[in-house]
Design a protein around this motif. Structure first.
Motif, PDB file in Angstrom:
ATOM      1  N   ARG A  14      -2.826  10.048  -9.321  1.00 55.73           N
ATOM      2  CA  ARG A  14      -3.781  10.997 -10.053  1.00 55.73           C
ATOM      3  C   ARG A  14      -3.521  11.082 -11.470  1.00 55.73           C
ATOM      4  NH1 ARG A  14      -3.094  17.362  -7.977  1.00 55.73           N
ATOM      5  NH2 ARG A  14      -1.503  17.643  -9.703  1.00 55.73           N
ATOM      6  N   ASP A  15      -4.386  11.206 -12.593  1.00 57.59           N
ATOM      7  CA  ASP A  15      -4.234  11.156 -13.896  1.00 57.59           C
ATOM      8  C   ASP A  15      -3.307   9.939 -14.010  1.00 57.59           C
ATOM      9  OD1 ASP A  15      -6.268  13.837 -13.669  1.00 57.59           O
ATOM     10  OD2 ASP A  15      -4.701  14.263 -13.748  1.00 57.59           O
ATOM     11  N   GLY A  16      -2.726   9.923 -15.471  1.00 58.83           N
ATOM     12  CA  GLY A  16      -2.174   9.369 -15.662  1.00 58.83           C
ATOM     13  C   GLY A  16      -0.605   9.214 -15.259  1.00 58.83           C
ATOM     14  N   VAL A  17       0.144   9.987 -13.840  1.00 57.94           N
ATOM     15  CA  VAL A  17       1.052  10.441 -13.185  1.00 57.94           C
ATOM     16  C   VAL A  17       1.907   8.914 -13.091  1.00 57.94           C
ATOM     17  CG1 VAL A  17       2.684  10.946 -11.382  1.00 57.94           C
ATOM     18  CG2 VAL A  17       1.310  13.075 -12.897  1.00 57.94           C
TER      19      VAL A  17
ATOM     20  N   PRO B 127      -8.846  16.044  -4.724  1.00 61.60           N
ATOM     21  CA  PRO B 127      -8.267  16.698  -5.929  1.00 61.60           C
ATOM     22  C   PRO B 127      -7.389  15.856  -7.051  1.00 61.60           C
ATOM     23  CG  PRO B 127      -7.925  17.580  -3.951  1.00 61.60           C
ATOM     24  CD  PRO B 127      -8.898  16.033  -3.455  1.00 61.60           C
ATOM     25  N   PHE B 128      -7.884  14.134  -6.648  1.00 67.05           N
ATOM     26  CA  PHE B 128      -6.335  13.262  -7.422  1.00 67.05           C
ATOM     27  C   PHE B 128      -7.532  13.352  -9.039  1.00 67.05           C
ATOM     28  CE2 PHE B 128      -4.919  12.977  -3.603  1.00 67.05           C
ATOM     29  CZ  PHE B 128      -3.449  12.886  -3.550  1.00 67.05           C
ATOM     30  N   HIS B 129      -8.530  13.669  -9.155  1.00 66.71           N
ATOM     31  CA  HIS B 129      -9.594  13.590 -10.234  1.00 66.71           C
ATOM     32  C   HIS B 129     -10.211  12.867 -10.409  1.00 66.71           C
ATOM     33  CE1 HIS B 129      -5.772  17.427 -11.730  1.00 66.71           C
ATOM     34  NE2 HIS B 129      -7.212  17.336 -10.091  1.00 66.71           N
TER      35      HIS B 129
ATOM     36  N   GLU C 103       3.501  17.371 -13.469  1.00 67.70           N
ATOM     37  CA  GLU C 103       4.902  17.517 -13.767  1.00 67.70           C
ATOM     38  C   GLU C 103       5.760  17.122 -12.399  1.00 67.70           C
ATOM     39  OE1 GLU C 103       2.990  18.916 -17.016  1.00 67.70           O
ATOM     40  OE2 GLU C 103       3.322  19.343 -15.030  1.00 67.70           O
ATOM     41  N   MET C 104       5.417  17.871 -10.973  1.00 68.25           N
ATOM     42  CA  MET C 104       5.688  17.306  -9.626  1.00 68.25           C
ATOM     43  C   MET C 104       5.497  16.147  -9.383  1.00 68.25           C
ATOM     44  SD  MET C 104       8.114  18.631  -8.085  1.00 68.25           S
ATOM     45  CE  MET C 104       7.625  20.517  -8.383  1.00 68.25           C
ATOM     46  N   PHE C 105       4.324  15.880  -9.947  1.00 67.83           N
ATOM     47  CA  PHE C 105       3.909  14.438  -9.017  1.00 67.83           C
ATOM     48  C   PHE C 105       4.670  13.715  -9.545  1.00 67.83           C
ATOM     49  CE2 PHE C 105      -0.452  14.594  -6.972  1.00 67.83           C
ATOM     50  CZ  PHE C 105      -0.113  15.977  -6.727  1.00 67.83           C
ATOM     51  N   LEU C 106       5.058  13.323 -10.862  1.00 60.54           N
ATOM     52  CA  LEU C 106       6.053  12.452 -11.508  1.00 60.54           C
ATOM     53  C   LEU C 106       6.894  12.716 -11.286  1.00 60.54           C
ATOM     54  CD1 LEU C 106       5.872  10.107 -13.813  1.00 60.54           C
ATOM     55  CD2 LEU C 106       5.542  12.127 -15.088  1.00 60.54           C
ATOM     56  N   LEU C 107       7.590  13.498 -10.625  1.00 67.46           N
ATOM     57  CA  LEU C 107       8.756  13.795 -10.185  1.00 67.46           C
ATOM     58  C   LEU C 107       8.723  13.459  -8.850  1.00 67.46           C
ATOM     59  CD1 LEU C 107       9.958  16.922 -11.314  1.00 67.46           C
ATOM     60  CD2 LEU C 107      11.166  15.136 -12.750  1.00 67.46           C
ATOM     61  N   THR C 108       8.467  13.845  -8.222  1.00 66.43           N
ATOM     62  CA  THR C 108       8.271  13.397  -7.318  1.00 66.43           C
ATOM     63  C   THR C 108       7.948  11.672  -6.795  1.00 66.43           C
ATOM     64  OG1 THR C 108       7.012  15.221  -5.599  1.00 66.43           O
ATOM     65  CG2 THR C 108       6.869  13.450  -4.169  1.00 66.43           C
TER      66      THR C 108
ATOM     67  N   HIS D 247       0.531  -1.229  -0.090  1.00 71.43           N
ATOM     68  CA  HIS D 247       0.338   0.288   0.172  1.00 71.43           C
ATOM     69  C   HIS D 247       0.935   1.111   0.062  1.00 71.43           C
ATOM     70  CE1 HIS D 247      -3.935   1.927   1.036  1.00 71.43           C
ATOM     71  NE2 HIS D 247      -3.030   2.698   0.957  1.00 71.43           N
ATOM     72  N   ALA D 248       0.995   2.111  -1.160  1.00 75.60           N
ATOM     73  CA  ALA D 248       1.974   3.210  -0.796  1.00 75.60           C
ATOM     74  C   ALA D 248       0.941   3.481  -2.050  1.00 75.60           C
ATOM     75  CB  ALA D 248       3.213   2.430  -2.461  1.00 75.60           C
ATOM     76  N   HIS D 249       1.251   5.185  -1.860  1.00 73.06           N
ATOM     77  CA  HIS D 249       1.276   6.225  -2.594  1.00 73.06           C
ATOM     78  C   HIS D 249       2.111   7.031  -3.244  1.00 73.06           C
ATOM     79  CE1 HIS D 249      -3.351   5.668  -2.091  1.00 73.06           C
ATOM     80  NE2 HIS D 249      -2.790   5.841  -0.760  1.00 73.06           N
ATOM     81  N   LEU D 250       2.696   6.811  -4.550  1.00 74.08           N
ATOM     82  CA  LEU D 250       4.154   7.384  -4.387  1.00 74.08           C
ATOM     83  C   LEU D 250       4.081   8.386  -4.384  1.00 74.08           C
ATOM     84  CD1 LEU D 250       5.090   3.953  -6.997  1.00 74.08           C
ATOM     85  CD2 LEU D 250       6.190   5.165  -5.182  1.00 74.08           C
ATOM     86  N   VAL D 251       2.878   8.876  -5.303  1.00 77.86           N
ATOM     87  CA  VAL D 251       2.925  10.804  -5.463  1.00 77.86           C
ATOM     88  C   VAL D 251       2.607  11.631  -4.675  1.00 77.86           C
ATOM     89  CG1 VAL D 251       1.537  10.264  -8.205  1.00 77.86           C
ATOM     90  CG2 VAL D 251       0.619  10.693  -5.534  1.00 77.86           C
TER      91      VAL D 251
END
Length: 221
Positions: free
Chosen positions: A113-116, A150-152, A86-91, A65-69
């Motif tokens: 979130r979205d397709g990250v 907010p994660f759409h 973009e910041m979500f993806l880098l994180t 159970h993780a939330h990488l973003v």
């Protein structure tokens, strides 16, 4: 190309024992054999040797159970979600590499979130970034204004849930994550139910029809 890894010990989880002075033969990306130093002569002589001296080897760990973003540094959700994808993806890429370097070889990400996270998985598979094997839910499904909205992934009504589940599966989700109660998002409460029984049933039935499982955020009920 063969590689041989030598170490002080190897944790054999299946055998419930620690093997002393192991010699592990790697063939490409697979473990081909496990021997002891006394049996090392049975292994290919041309193999590259990596001697870890006083280190122990163990199977890769699984984070279920993780939330990488998410940053994992105490930043509030309301503050963090103001960032771009973009910041979500880098994180997420940073977190994936940190996990891999910590011995985690499989991660089950329960909501991005979205397709990250899909983009991250593709980058890992192509060798662009280092990371573990990723099992993804994509966006979390929540009611309008619900926890993690907010994660759409906002959706309402059984028909809307069916369409949303089908869309996630089309995008490449390995399983479905649904927010069944409130949580820490402003305007929600952990003891408040979110989706109706009919909406929950629609999600599960749609996913199960194609052999996929559903995971739920569920607190206080």
């Amino acid at each position: 190309m063969h590689k041989i890894i030598k170490a002080k010990g190897l944790v054999d989880v299946a055998g419930k024992r620690v093997v002393s002075d192991p010699v592990v033969l790697i063939d490409g990306e697979k473990i081909a054999a496990v021997r002891t130093r006394e049996e090392a002569s049975l292994l290919p002589r041309e193999a590259e040797v990596i001697d870890l001296f006083d280190k122990y080897l163990l199977p890769g760990m699984i984070n279920c159970h993780a939330h990488l973003v998410l940053p994992g540094d105490g930043t509030t959700l309301e503050t963090w979600v103001q960032n771009s994808n973009e910041m979500f993806l880098l994180t997420a890429a940073r977190n994936a590499r940190t996990a891999l370097m910590s011995g985690i070889t499989t991660m089950r990400d329960c909501g991005g979130r979205d397709g990250v996270t899909y983009a991250l998985r593709e980058a890992v598979e192509k060798g662009i970034v280092a990371g573990p094997r990723l099992i993804l839910s994509g966006r979390m499904l929540t009611i309008t204004g619900g926890h993690c909205h907010p994660f759409h992934g906002e959706v309402d009504g059984p028909d809307g849930v069916v369409r949303a589940v089908r869309q996630l599966l089309k995008e490449g989700a390995d399983f479905i994550k649904i927010i069944a109660t409130g949580g820490g998002t402003t305007g929600t409460h952990p003891e408040w139910a979110a989706f109706s029984p009919a909406e929950l049933a629609a999600a599960v039935e749609t996913a199960h029809r194609v052999g996929k499982k559903v995971s739920a955020h569920c607190r206080g009920i």
